[in-house]
Write a protein that holds these residues in place. Structure first.
Motif, short mmCIF file in Angstrom:
data_model
loop_
_atom_site.label_atom_id
_atom_site.label_comp_id
_atom_site.label_asym_id
_atom_site.label_seq_id
_atom_site.Cartn_x
_atom_site.Cartn_y
_atom_site.Cartn_z
N UNK A 63 0.80 -1.30 0.15
CA UNK A 63 0.13 0.11 0.00
C UNK A 63 0.81 1.21 0.15
N UNK A 64 0.19 2.38 -0.40
CA UNK A 64 0.85 3.68 -0.32
C UNK A 64 -0.28 4.53 0.17
N UNK A 65 0.39 5.61 1.07
CA UNK A 65 -0.67 6.53 1.70
C UNK A 65 -0.81 7.70 0.67
N UNK A 66 -1.97 8.16 0.16
CA UNK A 66 -2.35 9.15 -0.72
C UNK A 66 -3.24 10.14 0.06
N UNK A 67 -2.89 11.18 0.60
CA UNK A 67 -3.75 12.33 1.40
C UNK A 67 -4.20 11.59 2.53
N UNK A 68 -5.71 11.17 2.41
CA UNK A 68 -6.25 10.51 3.49
C UNK A 68 -6.72 9.23 3.40
N UNK A 69 -6.00 8.31 2.40
CA UNK A 69 -6.42 7.20 2.21
C UNK A 69 -5.33 6.21 1.80
N UNK A 70 -5.43 4.92 2.13
CA UNK A 70 -4.54 3.87 1.64
C UNK A 70 -4.90 3.57 0.21
N UNK A 129 -1.76 -2.27 -9.66
CA UNK A 129 -2.92 -1.92 -10.53
C UNK A 129 -4.04 -2.67 -10.42
N UNK A 130 -3.86 -3.83 -10.51
CA UNK A 130 -4.94 -4.91 -10.31
C UNK A 130 -6.02 -4.94 -9.38
N UNK A 131 -5.20 -4.70 -8.12
CA UNK A 131 -5.85 -4.48 -6.97
C UNK A 131 -6.58 -3.25 -7.07
N UNK A 132 -5.85 -2.45 -7.06
CA UNK A 132 -6.41 -0.94 -6.81
C UNK A 132 -7.66 -0.88 -7.88
N UNK A 133 -7.49 -1.20 -9.24
CA UNK A 133 -8.84 -1.16 -10.24
C UNK A 133 -9.94 -1.91 -9.86
N UNK A 136 -6.83 6.44 10.50
CA UNK A 136 -8.12 6.69 9.80
C UNK A 136 -7.82 6.75 8.35
N UNK A 137 -6.97 6.23 7.84
CA UNK A 137 -6.76 5.89 6.31
C UNK A 137 -7.03 4.78 5.75
N UNK A 138 -7.37 3.68 6.72
CA UNK A 138 -7.83 2.62 6.23
C UNK A 138 -9.06 2.47 5.48
N UNK A 156 -6.19 -7.41 14.15
CA UNK A 156 -6.81 -8.01 12.86
C UNK A 156 -7.33 -6.92 11.86
N UNK A 157 -7.07 -5.54 12.22
CA UNK A 157 -7.52 -4.68 11.43
C UNK A 157 -6.95 -4.56 9.86
N UNK A 158 -7.75 -4.46 8.77
CA UNK A 158 -7.20 -4.43 7.76
C UNK A 158 -6.92 -2.99 7.19
N UNK A 159 -5.73 -2.54 6.62
CA UNK A 159 -5.31 -1.34 6.15
C UNK A 159 -6.36 -1.04 5.01
#
Length: 372
Positions: free
Chosen positions: A152-159, A164-168, A246-248, A314-317
């Protein structure tokens, strides 16, 4: 716990082969029951009424559908009463569960008994009947573990995923199972029991691995139902505790869309027998906790106080459902936009809770409930 029938209409309903909804007084269960009763089906609700506030859902259902809704107040761990409730059911929607990771960590034995033994009670009641009664099971995205290997990468207020496959597309059903926390283990084991009863005994079962469902009749708490919980705290002018940064990110789905998916799985039970589907809002409805709070501030017209605490076990990002398989196989329509759905839930919660006028929504959003 000894089961008891609380509706005078129950014997007649039972003779008409009802749809059985375990946990039917809960959030999703009550919406399912309302949908099926509205369509003209008889519905038998089996619920322990253990979660605070769910008795109001049951009262609401009986008032709306006095000749269609029947109820048994019973514990899913009671094998005899579960078998009796399932005796004449034409279909079963198994929603009854221990639903919180935090509770599973403090009482793992009860979590096991409710989620695994309770599910086995329902499955075996159908197996012993010897006929093909469809069972649709409410599972969870927690069967995939914490997804720590998803870069993951953090962009502003969200991971955001680097892939690309998972992101899309999100997380698909081919993802290996990886149970974390007692809750993940119990729901994951139940998930696999449900699928195996299709393989081993020919019962037309189907599993819904849900992401975050929100909507009317949800009385969210800090441990479960975070979208409604955030709204309730904000409407009451109370601070919201954020565990982690809070970015999860999660994909959120309005309950009306979830109900449509469950109903379709029943109608297509032969085609989807023994299959699991990821059910959520997909990439178009993927939001971080911070993004939800920003939208809530827009909806209620004032700032929301937040408090930060350590990450929880157990919290998923990042978890976003790849909904392509469910959309194709269940014939699902485009889900309601989260912006529209959250505003509608805010209006419903304000009306339901009777909050003081000083905490009311802006006039432009007073009728938002009707939008859903």
């Amino acid at each position: 716990m000894k089961a008891s029938d609380t509706s005078a209409a129950a014997p007649a309903v039972l003779r008409r082969r009802p749809i059985l909804v375990t946990g039917g007084a809960g959030f999703i269960g009550s919406n399912l029951a309302d949908n099926f009763a509205t369509e003209g089906h008889d519905v038998l609700i089996y619920d322990a009424l253990a979660r605070p506030g769910v008795e109001r859902n049951l009262e609401w259902l009986k008032k709306r559908h006095p000749s269609r809704i029947s109820s048994v107040i019973g514990d899913i761990r009671d094998e005899t009463s579960v078998a009796e409730a399932a005796r004449d059911a034409q279909a079963v929607f198994h929603m009854a569960a221990q639903v919180a990771v935090t509770t599973s960590l403090t009482d793992p034995r009860a979590d096991f008994e409710i989620n695994i033994r309770g599910t086995l009670n329902v499955l075996d009641a159908l197996r012993q009947r010897g006929d093909r009664v469809p069972l649709i099971f409410a599972s969870t995205n927690k069967v995939y573990g914490d997804l720590a290997d998803v870069e993951l990468e953090k962009t502003n207020d969200a991971y955001k995923p680097r892939s690309p496959a998972v992101r899309d597309a999100g997380i698909g059903e081919s993802r290996p199972l990886d149970f974390h926390t007692p809750y993940g283990c119990s729901k994951g084991a139940a998930d696999q029991y449900v699928l195996d009863y299709a393989r081993s005994f020919g019962i037309p079962t189907c599993v819904m691995r849900m992401s975050c469902i929100y909507g009317q009749r949800q009385m969210g708490t800090e441990d479960q139902g975070w979208v409604a919980h955030f709204l309730i705290r904000a409407l009451q002018g109370e601070p919201i505790t954020i565990y982690g940064d809070g970015c999860q990110v999660r994909d959120v789905l309005d309950v009306s869309d979830a109900v449509a998916a469950y109903a379709s799985a029943w109608k297509r039970s032969d085609a989807v027998q023994g299959r699991a589907f990821n059910l959520g809002g997909g990439t178009a409805n993927a939001i971080s906790l911070r993004q939800l709070i920003t939208h809530i501030e827009d909806v209620i017209g004032r700032p929301v106080e937040t408090i930060y605490a350590d990450w929880r076990a157990g919290d998923q990002r990042y978890y976003v459902s790849d909904t392509r398989l469910a959309t194709r196989e269940l014939g699902l329509k485009q889900p309601i936009s989260w912006l529209k759905g959250v505003a509608a839930l805010a209006a419903w919660l304000q009306n339901e809770s009777g909050l003081a006028r000083s905490n009311s929504l802006p006039s432009s959003l007073q009728n938002a409930e009707a939008l859903s």
